[in-house]
Write an enzyme that holds these catalytic residues in place. Structure first.
Site, PDB file in Angstrom:
ATOM      1  CE1 TYR A 142      38.591  39.390  48.458  1.00  0.00           C
ATOM      2  CE2 TYR A 142      39.012  37.709  46.806  1.00  0.00           C
ATOM      3  CZ  TYR A 142      38.239  38.205  47.823  1.00  0.00           C
ATOM      4  OH  TYR A 142      37.110  37.524  48.201  1.00  0.00           O
ATOM      5  CE  LYS A 187      33.427  49.150  60.913  1.00  0.00           C
ATOM      6  NZ  LYS A 187      32.147  48.982  61.637  1.00  0.00           N
ATOM      7  CG  ASP A 219      28.871  47.852  60.929  1.00  0.00           C
ATOM      8  OD1 ASP A 219      28.744  48.757  60.075  1.00  0.00           O
ATOM      9  OD2 ASP A 219      29.224  48.080  62.104  1.00  0.00           O
ATOM     10  CG  ASP A 243      33.987  37.287  48.726  1.00  0.00           C
ATOM     11  OD1 ASP A 243      33.427  36.633  47.826  1.00  0.00           O
ATOM     12  OD2 ASP A 243      34.554  36.763  49.701  1.00  0.00           O
ATOM     13  CG  ASP A 247      28.783  34.112  49.329  1.00  0.00           C
ATOM     14  OD1 ASP A 247      29.049  34.378  48.137  1.00  0.00           O
ATOM     15  OD2 ASP A 247      29.165  33.076  49.904  1.00  0.00           O
TER      16      ASP A 247
HETATM   17  C1  IPM Z   1      33.681  34.975  44.398  1.00  0.00           C
HETATM   18  C2  IPM Z   1      34.481  33.882  45.052  1.00  0.00           C
HETATM   19  C3  IPM Z   1      35.954  34.193  44.897  1.00  0.00           C
HETATM   20  C4  IPM Z   1      36.233  35.495  45.611  1.00  0.00           C
HETATM   21  C5  IPM Z   1      36.885  33.078  45.417  1.00  0.00           C
HETATM   22  C6  IPM Z   1      36.583  31.748  44.772  1.00  0.00           C
HETATM   23  C7  IPM Z   1      38.343  33.451  45.233  1.00  0.00           C
HETATM   24  O1  IPM Z   1      34.123  33.695  46.366  1.00  0.00           O
HETATM   25  O2  IPM Z   1      33.787  35.159  43.177  1.00  0.00           O
HETATM   26  O3  IPM Z   1      32.925  35.648  45.106  1.00  0.00           O
HETATM   27  O4  IPM Z   1      36.467  35.512  46.819  1.00  0.00           O
HETATM   28  O5  IPM Z   1      36.223  36.533  44.937  1.00  0.00           O
HETATM   29 MN    MN Z   2      32.545  35.018  47.047  1.00  0.00          MN
END
Ligand code: IPM
Ligand code: MN
Length: 354
Positions: A142, A187, A219, A243, A247
């Protein structure tokens, strides 16, 4: 306690859930005799439109002088569909993380009994799953050196020893407070940065003899989270892997609208839902405010105000049990509640609790 809160509503559904978060915060503070004050600041697309910068200096100042930041969401489709845009709302979020030194992002994955059927996984796999993902937030790809032209592009995944040590320390300490099981996700079979993580974790593990530490390739971890989410207690990983895995983690609960997060580091901590700005739902009063409300619980808990956090968690559970839910988790044929109504119900519950 005196609490000075910076409120950053941001974009999309941000302002709606932010308003609910503030109401809940105020109700709890009133109940427990805390003196809370709010200072609002702009960020994201809203701030680009107003001053051309997604995290203006003035907003940084508001954050710096606060005890905590209550953040909602940033993002706008106007920018998503324009790969040449020079400035993007998400840069505001990254700037906030970097400038406030928020290197540790705590993302709990928990489940709610009455929502087990909303998970895409079978209920018996999900029932009782309860783990925390600790995501490194200010390093890696990032923020590493980047380059882009029409024929070549790269992002550098760089980590230094101090960066890795401080996030692993957070992770080991969380594991000590929980079920004493830490999974270091990397990894290391391919990436040099991962090998450094693994080396440092192996050096530190003997300092925490009670913690069972294991190492898992990312993975494999992605697969294990779906096959056996109850395997995990605390997992720690670098920025990009974190990240993606969080999700995935949010799916386990059945709705992204349920999961809060805390980011801590060297300056003011930030509390925010893990979901984004859901622009399509803006102004429709359908966004789930629970992730924001649970972020307020994490805020109180950060200041060791456990009863306050507990009351919020109890109120959230009660609202779910009473079928006071936003559309995406509503029981079939159940009553209709919007963002505001769910918020108002929870505020009422907090006020009348004893
Ligand atoms: C998160 C989001 C952010 C990230 C984006 C919006 C930049 O997806 O907080 O997980 O990738 O960190
Ligand atoms: Mn995210």
């Amino acid at each position: 306690m005196d609490l000075k809160i910076a409120v950053l509503p941001g974009d999309g559904i941000g302002p709606e859930i932010s308003a609910v978060g503030v109401d809940v915060m105020s109700a709890v503070c009133e109940k427990f005799g805390h003196n809370v004050s709010y200072e609002y600041a702009i960020c994201g697309a809203d701030a680009i439109d107003k001053v051309g910068d997604p995290f203006p200096e003035a907003t940084f100042e508001v954050c710096k002088r606060a005890d905590a930041v209550l953040f909602s969401a940033v993002g706008d489709p106007r920018f998503d569909n324009d790969p040449t845009a020079k400035v993007r709302p998400e840069q505001g979020l990254l700037a906030m993380r970097k400038q406030l030194g928020l290197f540790a992002n705590i993302r709990p994955v928990q489940t709610f009994k009455c929502l087990l059927h909303k998970s895409p996984l079978r209920a018996e796999l999900v029932d009782g799953a309860d783990f925390i993902c600790i995501r490194e937030l200010t390093g890696g790809m990032y923020f590493g050196e980047k380059y882009q032209d029409d024929d070549k592009a790269y992002d550098t995944n760089m980590y230094t020893r101090p960066e890795v040590e401080r996030i692993l320390k957070v992770a080991f300490e969380y594991a000590m407070k929980r079920r004493k099981h830490l999974t270091v996700v990397d990894k290391a079979n391919v990436l040099a940065s991962s090998r450094l993580w693994r080396q440092i974790a192996q050096e530190m593990a003997p300092q925490y003899p009670e913690v069972k530490t294991d190492y898992m390739y990312v993975d494999n971890a992605a697969m294990r989270m779906i096959q056996e989410p109850k395997f995990f207690d605390v997992m720690v990983t670098e920025n990009t892997f974190g990240d993606i895995l969080t999700d995935e983690g949010s799916c386990i609960s059945g709705s992204m609208g349920l999961l809060p997060s805390a980011s801590t580091g060297t300056s003011t901590p930030v509390f925010e839902p893990i979901h984004g700005s859901w622009p399509q739902a803006k102004g429709l009063n359908i966004a789930n405010p629970l992730a924001q409300i649970l972020s307020v619980a994490m805020l109180f808990e950060h200041f060791d105000l456990k009863e306050e956090g507990n009351l919020i968690r109890k109120a959230v559970d009660a609202s779910l049990d009473a079928n006071v839910r936003t559309p995406e988790i509503q029981a079939e044929g159940g009553p209709q509640y919007g963002t505001k109504e769910v918020g108002a119900w929870i505020v009422e519950y907090i006020k009348s609790a004893y």
